[in-house]
Scaffold this motif. Structure first.
Motif, PDB file in Angstrom:
ATOM      1  N   ILE A 170      -4.557  -6.486  19.597  1.00 24.36           N
ATOM      2  CA  ILE A 170      -3.334  -5.808  19.172  1.00 24.36           C
ATOM      3  C   ILE A 170      -2.525  -5.542  20.433  1.00 24.36           C
ATOM      4  CG2 ILE A 170      -2.317  -3.785  18.047  1.00 24.36           C
ATOM      5  CD1 ILE A 170      -4.835  -3.491  16.400  1.00 24.36           C
TER       6      ILE A 170
ATOM      7  N   ILE B 284       3.385  -1.330  12.170  1.00 27.71           N
ATOM      8  CA  ILE B 284       1.970  -1.599  11.911  1.00 27.71           C
ATOM      9  C   ILE B 284       1.226  -0.279  11.988  1.00 27.71           C
ATOM     10  CG2 ILE B 284      -0.117  -2.745  12.751  1.00 27.71           C
ATOM     11  CD1 ILE B 284       1.599  -5.017  13.730  1.00 27.71           C
TER      12      ILE B 284
ATOM     13  N   ARG C  34      -9.339   0.486   8.728  1.00 25.85           N
ATOM     14  CA  ARG C  34      -8.452   0.734   9.876  1.00 25.85           C
ATOM     15  C   ARG C  34      -8.035  -0.594  10.484  1.00 25.85           C
ATOM     16  NH1 ARG C  34     -13.297   2.434  10.339  1.00 25.85           N
ATOM     17  NH2 ARG C  34     -12.723   4.625  10.148  1.00 25.85           N
ATOM     18  N   LEU C  35      -6.833  -0.621  11.053  1.00 29.03           N
ATOM     19  CA  LEU C  35      -6.368  -1.783  11.796  1.00 29.03           C
ATOM     20  C   LEU C  35      -6.633  -1.527  13.270  1.00 29.03           C
ATOM     21  CD1 LEU C  35      -2.982  -2.640  10.007  1.00 29.03           C
ATOM     22  CD2 LEU C  35      -5.268  -3.574   9.587  1.00 29.03           C
ATOM     23  N   SER C  36      -7.769  -2.010  13.738  1.00 32.03           N
ATOM     24  CA  SER C  36      -8.164  -1.812  15.131  1.00 32.03           C
ATOM     25  C   SER C  36      -8.993  -3.006  15.573  1.00 32.03           C
ATOM     26  CB  SER C  36      -8.969  -0.521  15.293  1.00 32.03           C
ATOM     27  OG  SER C  36     -10.139  -0.544  14.494  1.00 32.03           O
TER      28      SER C  36
ATOM     29  N   PRO D  95      -3.738  -0.999   6.680  1.00 37.35           N
ATOM     30  CA  PRO D  95      -5.125  -1.398   6.423  1.00 37.35           C
ATOM     31  C   PRO D  95      -5.382  -1.510   4.932  1.00 37.35           C
ATOM     32  CG  PRO D  95      -5.018   0.918   7.060  1.00 37.35           C
ATOM     33  CD  PRO D  95      -3.640   0.353   7.245  1.00 37.35           C
TER      34      PRO D  95
ATOM     35  N   VAL E  89      -0.607  -8.619  16.013  1.00 34.37           N
ATOM     36  CA  VAL E  89      -2.032  -8.572  15.715  1.00 34.37           C
ATOM     37  C   VAL E  89      -2.579  -9.985  15.740  1.00 34.37           C
ATOM     38  CG1 VAL E  89      -3.781  -7.938  14.007  1.00 34.37           C
ATOM     39  CG2 VAL E  89      -1.733  -6.523  14.273  1.00 34.37           C
TER      40      VAL E  89
ATOM     41  N   THR F 267      -1.681   1.718  12.716  1.00 32.97           N
ATOM     42  CA  THR F 267      -2.928   1.689  13.481  1.00 32.97           C
ATOM     43  C   THR F 267      -3.507   3.100  13.556  1.00 32.97           C
ATOM     44  OG1 THR F 267      -1.965   2.209  15.642  1.00 32.97           O
ATOM     45  CG2 THR F 267      -1.844  -0.099  14.905  1.00 32.97           C
TER      46      THR F 267
ATOM     47  N   GLU G 273       1.121   7.473   6.827  1.00 29.97           N
ATOM     48  CA  GLU G 273      -0.105   7.515   7.633  1.00 29.97           C
ATOM     49  C   GLU G 273      -1.159   8.414   6.992  1.00 29.97           C
ATOM     50  OE1 GLU G 273       3.096   7.655  10.958  1.00 29.97           O
ATOM     51  OE2 GLU G 273       3.069   7.770   8.772  1.00 29.97           O
TER      52      GLU G 273
END
Length: 458
Positions: free
Chosen positions: A48, A27, A391-393, A71, A38, A29, A370
């Motif tokens: 997460i 994943i 973003r994955l947050s 993302p 997630v 992040t 990334e």
């Protein structure tokens, strides 16, 4: 292939509140690629946790070992063209193509629709047409043209993300260029609004003095749009941004010659950001056949050595982001019968292909996934100040894609979701396939449009 969401019965109190849980060994992040779970609730990433934590949800997706959760891409340079030139592209076709390529947010350019987005009234018309058609989230740029300075504040208040201008004819009569002094006046206004002026930076006088494009030889077209035109215009943008203190953004950089002055301006504190596009990073002038007008765009695709320097500019942080400049047209406007570069419409259709194009080239250069997603998701979101995108947050919208980074496919223009089946990438083998795309935690199925219309500050 990825497992589909399972209709499992909730366990525990309301399944711990998660509508969807995604588990994966990869994943992407802000901290890098991690093994994690997630948890998504009401379209937002709310937890997460390390893989194995056992988060429960109404639905669960388990990614396979060859898949990465990434993302959703943010593409801040898309020409949708509806209303007025909907036969070129429309909101349904453009956003369906975007979702197929892992793009979950686009920002529409203020031309080539009719009317252009140069007044608040025109923006409202465009929003009314887009409503209910979009498969991804859509925001809008306003346009800065001669005589509409008084309209900019109204557009800003109505939610545009900034303002676009040209410094030479745009190709459509209803969106004329600004003179440099007009650009500076608009910069002063946008600075006061804490907005941004995004600029198609080619110098009209330099192009007027260059040899005219004619016929089906690409080298004649390339000579008609010299690097000097970009370099001079960018220098002017820098100096006027310096004087006004405005935020300025250079669109679709193709001339690597401009990189040193851009870096120098930034060191001096000029508020300048820069984008480039997949076609400048993956195509070269040397490979373009005679009459291949699908490759025509402005500014033009340049030589292989120039392409290498653009990649260097990205890795060194001088270029901030990669966006599509998806600028489609009907097939006839590309003049396929004659292949005349002087006559053909200048624009590349690649909205659905951007991630695969850039990843195919980046991996041969030893550049990580990334970094690619930073350029194509996080940084464009930052440019538009979309704080919940890119973003994955925890706290971000659950806009995501499942990406098979080692998959390959051959581009077939007839199978793309773009309205008109023409692209310079037809027949090219690419690496990296988007297997599923999610908008706020729901799979985009290409049938039910769930995209929202965004306003500045959302």
């Amino acid at each position: 292939m990825s497992a589909r969401p399972e209709d499992t019965a909730p366990t525990g109190p309301a399944a711990r509140g998660f509508d969807l849980v995604i588990r994966a060994s990869r994943i992407l992040t802000p901290a890098g690629i991690v093994s994690a779970e997630v948890g998504i609730r009401a379209g937002v990433i709310t937890r997460i946790e390390p893989l194995g934590s056992g988060l429960d949800g109404v639905s669960t997706i388990e990614l396979t070992a060859d898949e990465t959760l990434i993302p959703g891409l943010v593409d801040t340079h898309v020409h949708v063209n509806e209303p007025g030139r909907t036969e070129w592209e429309g909101f349904a076709s453009a956003t369906r193509a975007a979702a197929a390529g892992g793009v979950t947010t686009i920002i529409d350019m203020p031309l080539n629709s009719i009317p252009p987005t140069t007044t608040a009234r025109a923006l409202e018309l465009k929003r009314s047409v887009a409503q209910g058609q979009c498969f991804v989230d859509v925001g809008f740029w306003g346009g800065a043209v001669p005589g509409n300075t008084a309209e900019l504040r109204g557009l800003h208040d109505a939610g545009v993300f900034g303002f676009k201008c040209f410094l030479l004819p745009s190709g459509v009569d209803e969106f004329p260029p600004l003179e440099p002094a007009e650009m500076e006046a608009d910069m002063a206004l946008t600075s006061g609004l804490n907005s941004v002026l995004i600029v198609h930076a080619e110098d009209a006088r330099t192009i007027d003095r260059a040899p005219a494009a004619a016929g089906d030889h690409y080298d004649t077209f390339l000579a008609s749009r010299p690097r000097a035109a970009e370099n001079l215009a960018i220098a002017d943008v820098i100096e006027r941004a310096r004087r006004t203190g405005a935020r300025a953004h250079i669109l679709h950089l193709s001339s690597s010659d401009a990189l040193p002055m851009i870096a120098g301006a930034r060191r001096d504190g000029v508020k300048l950001t820069v984008e480039t596009c997949p076609h400048y990073l993956t195509l070269t002038a040397e490979e373009i056949p005679d009459g291949a007008t699908a490759f025509k765009c402005c500014p033009p695709i340049r030589e292989a050595s120039n392409r290498d320097l653009l990649w260097q500019g990205l890795t060194e942080g001088v270029i901030d982001c990669i966006v599509s400049d998806h600028s489609p047209s009907t097939l006839d406007l590309k003049d396929p019968a004659n292949g005349d570069f002087a006559v053909a419409w200048g624009g590349v259709s690649s909205l659905q292909l951007g991630l695969s194009l850039v990843w195919t080239e980046a991996r041969t250069r030893g550049i990580s996934l990334e970094r690619v997603l930073g350029w194509m998701s996080t940084t464009p979101a930052n440019l538009a100040r979309l704080t919940r995108k890119g973003r994955l947050s925890v706290g971000s919208d659950a806009d995501m894609a499942i990406f098979g980074a080692e998959d390959t496919f051959v581009v077939d223009a007839r199978k793309l979701n773009h309205k008109n089946p023409i692209t310079p990438y037809d027949g090219r083998t690419l690496t990296g396939v988007v297997r599923m795309t999610f908008l706020r935690g729901r799979e985009v199925d290409g049938r039910t449009p769930t995209g929202r219309l965004l306003r500045r500050g959302t």
